[in-house]
Every structure is written in C-alpha cells, then in structure tokens.
Write a protein that holds these residues in place. Sequence first.
Motif, PDB file in Angstrom:
ATOM      1  N   TYR A   1     -34.679  11.693  38.617  1.00  0.00           N
ATOM      2  CA  TYR A   1     -34.198  12.960  38.061  1.00  0.00           C
ATOM      3  C   TYR A   1     -34.828  13.231  36.706  1.00  0.00           C
ATOM      4  N   TRP A   2     -35.295  14.437  36.518  1.00  0.00           N
ATOM      5  CA  TRP A   2     -36.027  14.794  35.294  1.00  0.00           C
ATOM      6  C   TRP A   2     -35.182  14.636  34.031  1.00  0.00           C
ATOM      7  N   ASP A   3     -33.870  14.733  34.156  1.00  0.00           N
ATOM      8  CA  ASP A   3     -32.989  14.642  32.984  1.00  0.00           C
ATOM      9  C   ASP A   3     -32.373  13.256  32.849  1.00  0.00           C
ATOM     10  N   GLY A   4     -32.930  12.280  33.567  1.00  0.00           N
ATOM     11  CA  GLY A   4     -32.415  10.913  33.510  1.00  0.00           C
ATOM     12  C   GLY A   4     -31.508  10.609  34.684  1.00  0.00           C
ATOM     13  N   ALA A   5     -31.698   9.463  35.299  1.00  0.00           N
ATOM     14  CA  ALA A   5     -30.910   9.094  36.475  1.00  0.00           C
ATOM     15  C   ALA A   5     -29.432   8.958  36.117  1.00  0.00           C
ATOM     16  N   PRO A   6     -28.532   9.359  37.023  1.00  0.00           N
ATOM     17  CA  PRO A   6     -27.090   9.190  36.782  1.00  0.00           C
ATOM     18  C   PRO A   6     -26.708   7.722  36.592  1.00  0.00           C
ATOM     19  N   HIS A   7     -25.568   7.498  35.942  1.00  0.00           N
ATOM     20  CA  HIS A   7     -25.044   6.141  35.802  1.00  0.00           C
ATOM     21  C   HIS A   7     -24.467   5.645  37.122  1.00  0.00           C
ATOM     22  N   LEU A   8     -23.835   6.526  37.875  1.00  0.00           N
ATOM     23  CA  LEU A   8     -23.177   6.155  39.130  1.00  0.00           C
ATOM     24  C   LEU A   8     -24.196   5.847  40.213  1.00  0.00           C
ATOM     25  N   ASP A   9     -23.869   4.875  41.083  1.00  0.00           N
ATOM     26  CA  ASP A   9     -24.672   4.648  42.289  1.00  0.00           C
ATOM     27  C   ASP A   9     -24.445   5.787  43.283  1.00  0.00           C
ATOM     28  N   GLU A  10     -23.157   6.112  43.480  1.00  0.00           N
ATOM     29  CA  GLU A  10     -22.801   7.129  44.473  1.00  0.00           C
ATOM     30  C   GLU A  10     -21.674   8.019  43.964  1.00  0.00           C
ATOM     31  N   LEU A  11     -21.631   9.208  44.514  1.00  0.00           N
ATOM     32  CA  LEU A  11     -20.603  10.199  44.200  1.00  0.00           C
ATOM     33  C   LEU A  11     -20.059  10.733  45.511  1.00  0.00           C
ATOM     34  N   GLU A  12     -18.739  10.666  45.679  1.00  0.00           N
ATOM     35  CA  GLU A  12     -18.119  11.207  46.891  1.00  0.00           C
ATOM     36  C   GLU A  12     -17.147  12.315  46.515  1.00  0.00           C
ATOM     37  N   PHE A  13     -17.314  13.466  47.139  1.00  0.00           N
ATOM     38  CA  PHE A  13     -16.365  14.573  46.993  1.00  0.00           C
ATOM     39  C   PHE A  13     -15.382  14.509  48.153  1.00  0.00           C
ATOM     40  N   VAL A  14     -14.106  14.444  47.827  1.00  0.00           N
ATOM     41  CA  VAL A  14     -13.049  14.371  48.827  1.00  0.00           C
ATOM     42  C   VAL A  14     -12.250  15.675  48.784  1.00  0.00           C
ATOM     43  N   VAL A  15     -12.005  16.268  49.935  1.00  0.00           N
ATOM     44  CA  VAL A  15     -11.228  17.502  49.995  1.00  0.00           C
ATOM     45  C   VAL A  15      -9.741  17.166  50.051  1.00  0.00           C
ATOM     46  N   ALA A  16      -8.989  17.686  49.090  1.00  0.00           N
ATOM     47  CA  ALA A  16      -7.530  17.529  49.047  1.00  0.00           C
ATOM     48  C   ALA A  16      -6.979  18.846  48.526  1.00  0.00           C
ATOM     49  N   ASN A  17      -6.496  19.673  49.429  1.00  0.00           N
ATOM     50  CA  ASN A  17      -6.179  21.053  49.067  1.00  0.00           C
ATOM     51  C   ASN A  17      -4.897  21.227  48.277  1.00  0.00           C
ATOM     52  N   GLU A  18      -3.912  20.366  48.518  1.00  0.00           N
ATOM     53  CA  GLU A  18      -2.668  20.472  47.771  1.00  0.00           C
ATOM     54  C   GLU A  18      -2.753  19.658  46.482  1.00  0.00           C
ATOM     55  N   GLU A  19      -2.250  20.232  45.389  1.00  0.00           N
ATOM     56  CA  GLU A  19      -2.266  19.530  44.113  1.00  0.00           C
ATOM     57  C   GLU A  19      -1.547  18.191  44.220  1.00  0.00           C
ATOM     58  N   SER A  20      -0.463  18.147  44.940  1.00  0.00           N
ATOM     59  CA  SER A  20       0.290  16.893  45.083  1.00  0.00           C
ATOM     60  C   SER A  20      -0.554  15.819  45.771  1.00  0.00           C
ATOM     61  N   ALA A  21      -1.392  16.217  46.724  1.00  0.00           N
ATOM     62  CA  ALA A  21      -2.251  15.259  47.411  1.00  0.00           C
ATOM     63  C   ALA A  21      -3.302  14.691  46.467  1.00  0.00           C
ATOM     64  N   ARG A  22      -3.845  15.540  45.595  1.00  0.00           N
ATOM     65  CA  ARG A  22      -4.842  15.062  44.638  1.00  0.00           C
ATOM     66  C   ARG A  22      -4.212  14.081  43.652  1.00  0.00           C
ATOM     67  N   VAL A  23      -3.015  14.428  43.170  1.00  0.00           N
ATOM     68  CA  VAL A  23      -2.323  13.561  42.213  1.00  0.00           C
ATOM     69  C   VAL A  23      -1.967  12.227  42.856  1.00  0.00           C
ATOM     70  N   ASN A  24      -1.422  12.267  44.054  1.00  0.00           N
ATOM     71  CA  ASN A  24      -1.010  11.030  44.729  1.00  0.00           C
ATOM     72  C   ASN A  24      -2.203  10.136  45.035  1.00  0.00           C
ATOM     73  N   ALA A  25      -3.333  10.751  45.410  1.00  0.00           N
ATOM     74  CA  ALA A  25      -4.544   9.967  45.674  1.00  0.00           C
ATOM     75  C   ALA A  25      -5.035   9.301  44.398  1.00  0.00           C
ATOM     76  N   LEU A  26      -4.932  10.014  43.277  1.00  0.00           N
ATOM     77  CA  LEU A  26      -5.339   9.449  41.989  1.00  0.00           C
ATOM     78  C   LEU A  26      -4.427   8.298  41.597  1.00  0.00           C
ATOM     79  N   LEU A  27      -3.120   8.492  41.751  1.00  0.00           N
ATOM     80  CA  LEU A  27      -2.152   7.446  41.389  1.00  0.00           C
ATOM     81  C   LEU A  27      -2.305   6.212  42.272  1.00  0.00           C
ATOM     82  N   ALA A  28      -2.701   6.433  43.528  1.00  0.00           N
ATOM     83  CA  ALA A  28      -2.834   5.317  44.473  1.00  0.00           C
ATOM     84  C   ALA A  28      -4.196   4.633  44.391  1.00  0.00           C
ATOM     85  N   GLY A  29      -5.076   5.117  43.523  1.00  0.00           N
ATOM     86  CA  GLY A  29      -6.398   4.516  43.407  1.00  0.00           C
ATOM     87  C   GLY A  29      -7.351   4.891  44.522  1.00  0.00           C
TER      88      GLY A  29
END
Length: 524
Positions: free
Chosen positions: A228-256
């Motif tokens: 990447y021209w602006d420097g390689a990212p620190h992360l090896d991988e990035l995953e976007f997970v779809v969680a439409n309800e706010e409660s689902a996003r919060v619970n997933a975060l709390l559960a690791g």
Amino acid sequence: MNDARFPGLRRRGFLAAGTGAAALALVGCGGGTDGKADSGSGGTPKRGGRLRAAFAGGGASETLDPHLANLFADVARAKALYDKLADYGADLSAQPRLAEKWESNKGLDRWQVTLREATFHNGRPVTAKDVLYSYRRIADPKQAFRAKASLEPIDLDASRATGERAIEFVLKRPTAEFPNVLAAFGAYIVPENATGTDFDKKPIGSGPFRFVSFAPGRSAVFRRNEDYWDGAPHLDELEFVVANEESARVNALLAGQVEYAHELNPTTARAHEGRGQIEIVRLRNSAMQAFCMKTDRPPFDDKRVREAFYLIADRKELVDGALSGAGEVGNDLFGKGYEYYADGLPQREQDLDRARRLLKQAGAEKLRVTLDTSAVAAGFTEAASIFRDQAAKAGVTIDVKMGSKDSYWSDILDGGTLCCYRSGAMPIEAHISQRLLTDSTTNATKWQHKDFDALYQQAQSTRDKSGRAAVYERMQRRLYTEGGFLIWGFADWILGTARNVKGVETTAPANTLDWARFDKVWLA
C-alpha cells in the motif's frame, strides 16, 4: 461467524450527503490523546491479528461495488479496498490521496491533477486512464451512482489524460472548491474496464486491504496489502460482520466476538462507560439537528416569524431531552467546527418575550402550525414534543404530525411548513450548493434568493482563500438572521471497542478520511 449471534436486518445506518442523510459528522474526542481513542497505554503499534468490526448492513443485496456505497458498512468496506483522489480531513477540507497535487488555471475552470505512484492489488499502476474511466462510469446517465451529482461540474468529454499520471479536468464553470469534488462521497477509483460483476467476486482496488471473501449480509474478510502506497496496515486481517440491531453489536462486543461496534446509543454508553469491560468512544458535535421552516409560504415567509421561532427554542433543553444530553447546542448554522464556519456570531438563547413581540408585529399572536416528524431518525419525535411545549409558552400552538419512515424525507422536501431535519458531514460549500441555492434539488427550506446565489458563485470563483472565507461568512450571517434552518444541536456519535483496540481516530467525522480507518488501527 455464526449468524445466530447477529439478528436480521431491521435498522440501517444510512450514510449520505443529501437530504435525510443519517450520516453523522463525528467531531471532537472521547478520551484519548492526539485524536486517538486510548484504552490504557497506546504504546507502539503492534503488527498482526484480525480485527472484527460490527456494522449494520444491507442484507442479501449488499455489494462491494464502491460506486454503489450507501450504508456506513458499505463505505467502511469500500475505503478498505479502494482510494479516492482526495478525501475530507477532520475539518471537511480536501486532503490529497491518490492525487499527489492539483493546480488550477487563472480562470478556475481547468485543473491539472497529478497522481502519486500507487498500484492496484494486481500490481498494475494506477493511471490517468483509470481515473477517467472511474469518473465516466459514475457519471453514466443510465446508472444511479451516488457521486454522480458531485461530479457534475466536470466536462468529462473534454477532460483528458495528459500523461500516465496526469489529468486535465475541464470544468463547466469556474470552481475554486474543485478539490471537494475529488473527495466526493463515493468517487472511488477502480481499474479501467472494471465491471459490476467483478466487484463482488474479486474486487481489485488500490486500498490498504486486499479481498479475501464476501458473504452479502453476513461478513467480508480482507487481508493486509503489503504494497500500500500509504504504508501497510498493522492488522493481518480485517473482518466486517453484519449486526443490524444495536443490541446485537453491543452483545457481540461484550462477548469478545467482535472488537469494534459501530453506532451505539447514549443509554448503552452510559451503562458501560468507565466500567473497564469495553471502551466507549464519544465523538462530539456530530450530526446537525434542526427544525426546517419553509420560507416561501405562510407563516414562515415572514422573517419575523422565523426569528421568533429561533428565540422560542431552548437549545439545551432540546439537547438534554431529545439527545439524552449526548450532544451540544447549535447556533442556526450548519457545519460547526468545519472549514469556513462563522464561529464569531453570538450564541442564540431563548427569549420568549422578544418572540411574542415579533409574532405580534407579524400579526401571528395566536399562530397555529403543524410540525412534521417521524421515527425515521433518533430523537425526532422527542424533539418535536419538547419544541411543542416550548412554543406554547410563546402563545404558539404546534400540532405534531407523525410521518411515514419510508417516505418522510421525500414528503418533507416540498410539503408542509415545519419539520424535523438532520444532516451529516459535508463541506459548508456543499451544504450551500445542495440545499440553499434557487435550483438546489434538496432545498427543504425553499430558500431561493438570486443575490444569495450570486454570492455563492462569487465564492466559487474567488481564488484567495481568505477572500472566499469572507464571502462564506457574509452568506452565513444572512442565514443566521433570516434563514429557514433552526439548527438547535449537534449529536454525539458513539463507538464501542474492545480494550485492546488502539489507534481509533476520535476527531474525524463520518464520511471523512480517518473515520473507520482500519489501516491505522492495531491490537495491543
């Protein structure tokens, strides 16, 4: 990723730069240094690991075509895979990206753009031909790509490549703010001849991450782009997970199950802030919150009535009640904290006595007006009821009318006289051009004044930045005095992260370069 953790689509986080956008500007910081969220000591960036980020998504119809990006999730994925020629900085001014530099002629109607040395994920260099192909694809009259309106000033038939990394853009009219066009929402650069079928199977961009896999409505996995021209990212991988309800996003975060949760509500933030389990990042002074008065029809065709309504509003009560205190008061002007914002005007306060006098002078002592609102956006129905009670103290009767979530924005554009309104981040210049000119297509206040239009054209064609700023200030002073937007607040935007997530930018509005900038984030 087990779909049972993330309930089906019910709520979408729309990101747009037009009327009804729930795209929220994120300005201010929430507990870090140098504009970075900090959970404990930040330290030296660490290489490695996979970060999982939960966003509201678009179901099975999702696409990785960057020119169709519409939701927050779409744009976050697009910016991981692709680049634009420029992007908006924290103050909404254009910052160079794939464009290394730009320069105009004296007439401001021809701009020379020089590309930096960058390569696509397949190793091929990014060239002027790729840029012209991308812009012409966006401008295709048969398509409905979001950046089409933003690219309108460019005469793409006359524009041409003057070298492998050099482009001459010919404009239809003088435009001093042309770099804003290069930074436009959705104006990503794709390889020449890339087609719609390519994007979801094996998208090739020039961005910080390379494509691995995509399951629409479920997840997308990307891997570090070492070149990447602006420097390689620190992360090896990035995953976007779809969680439409706010409660689902919060619970997933709390559960690791995820490390980053986008768009949390103030109640959630209060429940978890300072508890040590997760980090809450409050991005201050976010989306413009307003009441919109139609200036071309009674009673708001009388500027004394508009001024009375400015003075009826108790902005702090609106912020505390409609936004649960998660925001700050506005001053009837868009773009607080952005480039060209007129911050020298006195903060307007509630003055019911003067409001009554103005209404009496206008022959509107016993005014009755309908306020259109809807559950289409957080805080709208609460703001309507609070303002109804405030108006009653000035002798004004407000009838609150609930509108359809599906058609609210189109209904209030031309219909009614008073409505709830909000907007996200865009340059002040774009707010004026889209909403406040006689021919603006999203002119919800029906503010139509030829002399105001002339000032905008003057600002556009003023080469000197300080001179241009003076014209914009003059325009804003007039809007402050007699415009149709009663801008009462700017809402916070709230993110949640795991405690080991570092490098999350906290001063960048959504829609801008450093929002959802996962190439600069690391796991401690």
